[in-house]
Scaffold this motif. Structure first.
Motif, mmCIF file in Angstrom:
data_model
loop_
_atom_site.group_PDB
_atom_site.id
_atom_site.type_symbol
_atom_site.label_atom_id
_atom_site.label_comp_id
_atom_site.label_asym_id
_atom_site.label_seq_id
_atom_site.Cartn_x
_atom_site.Cartn_y
_atom_site.Cartn_z
ATOM 1 N N THR A 110 -1.109 58.863 58.841
ATOM 2 C CA THR A 110 0.683 58.856 58.838
ATOM 3 C C THR A 110 1.913 59.516 57.474
ATOM 4 N N ILE A 111 1.252 59.605 56.594
ATOM 5 C CA ILE A 111 1.949 59.741 55.411
ATOM 6 C C ILE A 111 1.970 61.811 55.342
ATOM 7 N N ASN A 112 2.956 61.741 54.977
ATOM 8 C CA ASN A 112 3.637 63.081 54.793
ATOM 9 C C ASN A 112 3.740 63.297 53.058
ATOM 10 N N GLU A 113 2.845 64.609 52.835
ATOM 11 C CA GLU A 113 2.065 64.413 51.577
ATOM 12 C C GLU A 113 3.368 65.184 50.904
ATOM 13 N N SER A 114 4.715 65.334 50.866
ATOM 14 C CA SER A 114 6.117 65.640 50.835
ATOM 15 C C SER A 114 6.583 64.425 50.455
ATOM 16 N N GLN A 115 6.443 63.338 50.668
ATOM 17 C CA GLN A 115 6.448 62.232 49.719
ATOM 18 C C GLN A 115 5.896 61.545 48.390
ATOM 19 N N LEU A 116 4.561 62.443 48.853
ATOM 20 C CA LEU A 116 3.695 61.467 47.788
ATOM 21 C C LEU A 116 3.814 61.229 46.548
ATOM 22 N N THR A 117 5.255 61.833 45.763
ATOM 23 C CA THR A 117 5.515 62.410 43.918
ATOM 24 C C THR A 117 6.413 61.391 44.299
ATOM 25 N N GLU A 118 7.196 60.151 45.033
ATOM 26 C CA GLU A 118 8.484 59.533 45.379
ATOM 27 C C GLU A 118 8.083 58.290 44.399
ATOM 28 N N ILE A 119 9.131 57.496 43.744
ATOM 29 C CA ILE A 119 9.119 56.748 42.723
ATOM 30 C C ILE A 119 8.366 55.593 44.136
ATOM 31 N N ARG A 120 7.823 54.601 43.046
ATOM 32 C CA ARG A 120 7.626 53.300 44.117
ATOM 33 C C ARG A 120 7.528 52.198 43.243
ATOM 34 N N TYR A 121 7.476 50.537 43.522
ATOM 35 C CA TYR A 121 7.426 50.148 42.868
ATOM 36 C C TYR A 121 6.515 48.826 42.927
ATOM 37 N N LEU A 122 5.680 48.474 41.722
ATOM 38 C CA LEU A 122 4.242 47.230 42.059
ATOM 39 C C LEU A 122 5.198 46.245 41.051
ATOM 40 N N GLY A 123 5.183 45.409 42.157
ATOM 41 C CA GLY A 123 5.119 43.473 41.924
ATOM 42 C C GLY A 123 6.146 43.395 41.801
ATOM 43 N N ARG A 124 6.323 42.216 41.861
ATOM 44 C CA ARG A 124 7.636 41.410 40.752
ATOM 45 C C ARG A 124 8.585 42.132 39.335
ATOM 46 N N LYS A 125 7.593 42.786 38.808
ATOM 47 C CA LYS A 125 8.766 43.499 38.390
ATOM 48 C C LYS A 125 8.996 44.884 38.544
ATOM 49 N N ARG A 126 8.530 45.459 39.570
ATOM 50 C CA ARG A 126 9.425 46.243 39.731
ATOM 51 C C ARG A 126 8.728 47.632 38.320
ATOM 52 N N ILE A 127 7.230 47.791 38.373
ATOM 53 C CA ILE A 127 7.471 49.165 37.297
ATOM 54 C C ILE A 127 6.767 50.008 38.531
ATOM 55 N N PRO A 128 7.669 51.195 37.782
ATOM 56 C CA PRO A 128 7.793 52.670 38.587
ATOM 57 C C PRO A 128 6.599 53.086 38.861
ATOM 58 N N THR A 129 6.148 53.706 39.253
ATOM 59 C CA THR A 129 4.810 54.134 40.174
ATOM 60 C C THR A 129 5.692 55.506 41.238
ATOM 61 N N THR A 130 4.135 55.813 41.559
ATOM 62 C CA THR A 130 4.682 56.107 42.191
ATOM 63 C C THR A 130 3.230 56.144 44.092
ATOM 64 N N TYR A 131 4.263 56.635 45.238
ATOM 65 C CA TYR A 131 3.422 56.778 46.493
ATOM 66 C C TYR A 131 2.552 56.682 46.439
ATOM 67 N N ILE A 132 1.279 57.833 46.011
ATOM 68 C CA ILE A 132 0.002 58.315 45.434
ATOM 69 C C ILE A 132 -0.549 57.649 44.287
#
Length: 173
Positions: A121-143
């Motif tokens: 269901t994932i659109n490849e064009s979104q894979l480099t978008e920023i996402r956040y990990l955990g309560r500390k909201r550590i920045p990472t990416t979708y992929i």
């Protein structure tokens, strides 16, 4: 035996309807399920929660694989963890007399199948978008989160295999 069945998942070709950039994630998750089904054959139930040399138990690894896939995919979907997910995390590795090896293997198979379906269901064009990990909201990416779910699960399969070898041959050391 079908030649394809002797090949590792990644050697069998693309997983239908999974975007090309997510094929390695799908392959790794599918391999987790196949490896666990294969390498846990014959493991006795009484060894499921044994922690040899202070290592994590086989039961922990199986529960943790389910949990990490669930959590990483939640973060990838920009969701915070639910109370149920926190409760599951808190209980990973705690012996449950009612849980069988078969049930835990089935839970991993269901979670990996669910994850592969999510990849579709994932659109490849979104894979480099920023996402956040955990309560500390550590920045990472979708992929990054999707890949971590796969590689972390693979890491625990490896640890589980060592644990199985040790619990089956406790006098080897």
């Amino acid at each position: 035996m079908d030649k394809n069945q002797t090949l590792e998942v990644w050697m069998r070709g693309p997983v239908e309807d999974v975007p090309p950039l997510l094929q390695p994630v799908a392959h790794a998750l599918m391999q987790v399920s196949e490896d666990l089904s294969h390498y846990t054959v014959g493991l006795q139930e009484q060894l499921l929660w044994v922690k040899p040399l202070g290592m994590a138990s086989v039961g922990f690894h199986l529960q943790h694989i389910v949990g990490v896939i669930d959590r990483m995919f939640a973060y990838a979907a920009n969701q915070l963890l639910s109370e149920e997910q926190f409760a599951y995390l808190a209980n990973e590795g705690k012996p449950h007399a009612s849980l069988t090896l078969r049930e835990l293997i089935k839970a991993v198979a269901q979670k990996t199948a669910w994850a592969v379906n999510q990849l579709r269901t994932i659109n490849e064009s979104q894979l480099t978008e920023i996402r956040y990990l955990g309560r500390k909201r550590i920045p990472t990416t979708y992929i990054g989160l999707l890949f971590h779910a796969a590689e972390h699960s693979q890491r625990h399969v490896g640890q589980l295999l060592v644990t199985i070898k040790v619990v089956l041959a406790p006098n080897a050391f």
